[in-house]
Write a protein that holds these residues in place. Structure first.
Motif, PDB file in Angstrom:
ATOM      1  N   THR A   1       0.777  -1.113  -0.370  1.00 47.01           N
ATOM      2  CA  THR A   1       0.091   0.035  -0.251  1.00 47.01           C
ATOM      3  C   THR A   1       0.968   1.194   0.156  1.00 47.01           C
ATOM      4  O   THR A   1       1.908   1.347   0.560  1.00 47.01           O
ATOM      5  N   THR A   2       0.217   2.483  -0.274  1.00 42.83           N
ATOM      6  CA  THR A   2       1.225   3.903  -0.776  1.00 42.83           C
ATOM      7  C   THR A   2       0.245   4.869  -1.218  1.00 42.83           C
ATOM      8  O   THR A   2      -0.887   4.573  -1.913  1.00 42.83           O
TER       9      THR A   2
ATOM     10  N   PRO B   1       5.722  -1.167  11.683  1.00 42.42           N
ATOM     11  CA  PRO B   1       3.833  -0.509  11.965  1.00 42.42           C
ATOM     12  C   PRO B   1       3.450  -0.568  10.910  1.00 42.42           C
ATOM     13  O   PRO B   1       3.919  -0.126   9.432  1.00 42.42           O
ATOM     14  N   LYS B   2       2.584  -1.786  10.814  1.00 38.03           N
ATOM     15  CA  LYS B   2       1.060  -1.848   9.574  1.00 38.03           C
ATOM     16  C   LYS B   2       1.375  -2.414   9.150  1.00 38.03           C
ATOM     17  O   LYS B   2       1.420  -3.069   8.264  1.00 38.03           O
ATOM     18  N   SER B   3       3.012  -3.186   8.559  1.00 40.78           N
ATOM     19  CA  SER B   3       3.823  -4.106   7.743  1.00 40.78           C
ATOM     20  C   SER B   3       4.132  -5.540   8.548  1.00 40.78           C
ATOM     21  O   SER B   3       4.896  -5.682   9.777  1.00 40.78           O
ATOM     22  N   LEU B   4       3.102  -6.700   8.313  1.00 39.11           N
ATOM     23  CA  LEU B   4       3.110  -7.385   8.591  1.00 39.11           C
ATOM     24  C   LEU B   4       3.437  -8.927   7.666  1.00 39.11           C
ATOM     25  O   LEU B   4       3.014  -8.602   6.582  1.00 39.11           O
ATOM     26  N   PHE B   5       4.065  -9.766   8.128  1.00 40.38           N
ATOM     27  CA  PHE B   5       4.514 -10.472   7.511  1.00 40.38           C
ATOM     28  C   PHE B   5       4.344 -12.021   8.485  1.00 40.38           C
ATOM     29  O   PHE B   5       4.387 -12.717   9.477  1.00 40.38           O
ATOM     30  N   THR B   6       3.803 -12.989   7.695  1.00 42.30           N
ATOM     31  CA  THR B   6       3.073 -14.155   8.409  1.00 42.30           C
ATOM     32  C   THR B   6       3.195 -15.683   7.502  1.00 42.30           C
ATOM     33  O   THR B   6       3.007 -15.128   6.820  1.00 42.30           O
TER      34      THR B   6
ATOM     35  N   LEU C   1       2.494 -11.672   2.923  1.00 42.03           N
ATOM     36  CA  LEU C   1       3.388  -9.969   3.592  1.00 42.03           C
ATOM     37  C   LEU C   1       2.363  -9.200   3.278  1.00 42.03           C
ATOM     38  O   LEU C   1       2.245  -8.392   2.187  1.00 42.03           O
ATOM     39  N   ALA C   2       2.940  -8.113   4.175  1.00 45.03           N
ATOM     40  CA  ALA C   2       1.794  -6.636   3.888  1.00 45.03           C
ATOM     41  C   ALA C   2       3.156  -5.617   4.067  1.00 45.03           C
ATOM     42  O   ALA C   2       2.969  -5.280   5.221  1.00 45.03           O
ATOM     43  N   LEU C   3       3.290  -4.525   3.206  1.00 43.32           N
ATOM     44  CA  LEU C   3       3.602  -3.577   2.827  1.00 43.32           C
ATOM     45  C   LEU C   3       2.964  -1.963   3.269  1.00 43.32           C
ATOM     46  O   LEU C   3       2.257  -1.753   2.774  1.00 43.32           O
ATOM     47  N   LYS C   4       3.169  -1.230   4.440  1.00 41.54           N
ATOM     48  CA  LYS C   4       2.361  -0.440   3.938  1.00 41.54           C
ATOM     49  C   LYS C   4       3.238   0.788   5.315  1.00 41.54           C
ATOM     50  O   LYS C   4       4.003   0.471   5.511  1.00 41.54           O
ATOM     51  N   PRO C   5       3.405   2.101   4.220  1.00 39.87           N
ATOM     52  CA  PRO C   5       4.146   3.401   4.936  1.00 39.87           C
ATOM     53  C   PRO C   5       4.435   3.590   6.180  1.00 39.87           C
ATOM     54  O   PRO C   5       2.113   3.184   6.818  1.00 39.87           O
TER      55      PRO C   5
END
Length: 276
Positions: free
Chosen positions: A32-33, A247-252, A272-276
């Protein structure tokens, strides 16, 4: 926002999240950007075996209006416009999909201290009408969820639910599939400090006389890492570890094994969820 019983979808939600949320056997990547003007762009890719699925979602917020536009690899265009509180406690949602001309739907949500109501209607000549309503308080709530097909003149969905909530325990009972399935769920907070909780769900099918029992738990190793595990009466055992590396970036990482057929290989999932 009213602090009442909530919407029908919230009955048993804590147990469902504990037992099923974030478990998967695929590989999923989400990024997410945000633009300087506040537009959020979310790209998602999922690998299911040899099949790769992807979509791009653009979200724009302007005061109390949120517009979501999503395009997937099948060239489908999904649009959702949400107007939050045009009147106190009210939310309006308009959605449609291109090229499906029959997918248009208008939904209204209303939250009150003692009620939560959702109603929607398809924007077609012979629409499907949905209604769900919950009455009660934050402690006890009773609700129903029904759908009526005006073309066939028949109910396509008829569910009912009851929930009880206190500081560390949530219990619910739902009757689904037009009375064919009865589910009871339980969620108990063992330790708020370590986010430790246990939960269980029992479902009985009257037509097949079969029972499905699933139990699970979660525990936070630290402020950034959570462990979850579940098992059902068919011998399927699953576990996952989720780490918030920023913060807000998750690795599962998740895995599932059939304990009754050990010779079968385990299923593994990665998200893998990436958020700034």
């Amino acid at each position: 926002m009213a602090k009442g019983p909530g919407l029908y979808t919230e009955i048993g939600k804590r147990t469902r999240d504990l037992l099923y949320r974030d478990y998967q056997s695929d590989q999923k990547f989400t990024i997410t950007t945000y633009s300087p003007t506040g537009v959020a762009l979310t790209s998602t890719g999922t690998k299911k075996g040899d099949l790769f699925l992807a979509d791009v979602n653009t979200q724009l917020k302007n005061k109390n209006v949120t517009t979501d536009i999503k395009v997937d690899t099948s060239s489908n265009l999904f649009t959702t416009v949400t107007v939050d509180e045009p009147a106190p406690g009210l939310k309006t949602i308009f959605s449609f999909r291109v090229p499906d001309q029959r997918s248009g739907k208008l939904e209204l949500q209303y939250l009150h201290d003692y009620a939560g109501i959702t109603t929607s209607i398809g924007l077609t000549a012979n629409p499907i009408v949905n209604f769900s309503g919950v009455l009660g308080t934050k402690v006890v709530a009773l609700g129903t969820d029904i759908s009526f097909d005006t073309k066939s003149g028949a109910f396509t969905k008829c569910n009912a639910g009851l929930s009880f909530t206190n500081s560390d325990l949530i219990a619910s009972l739902t009757l689904n599939d037009k009375g064919d399935s009865l589910s009871a769920s339980y969620y108990h907070t063992v330790s708020p400090l370590t986010n430790t909780a246990v939960g269980a769900e029992v479902t009985h099918s009257f037509s097949t006389n079969e029972n499905t029992i699933t139990v699970g738990s979660q525990h936070a190793l630290d402020m950034l890492t959570t462990l979850k595990a579940r098992v059902n009466n068919y011998g399927k055992a699953s576990g996952l570890i989720q780490h918030e590396w920023r913060p807000k970036s998750l690795f599962t990482i998740s895995a599932e094994v059939d304990t009754k057929s050990i010779e079968k290989s385990a299923k593994f999932g990665l998200a893998l969820a990436l958020k700034p």
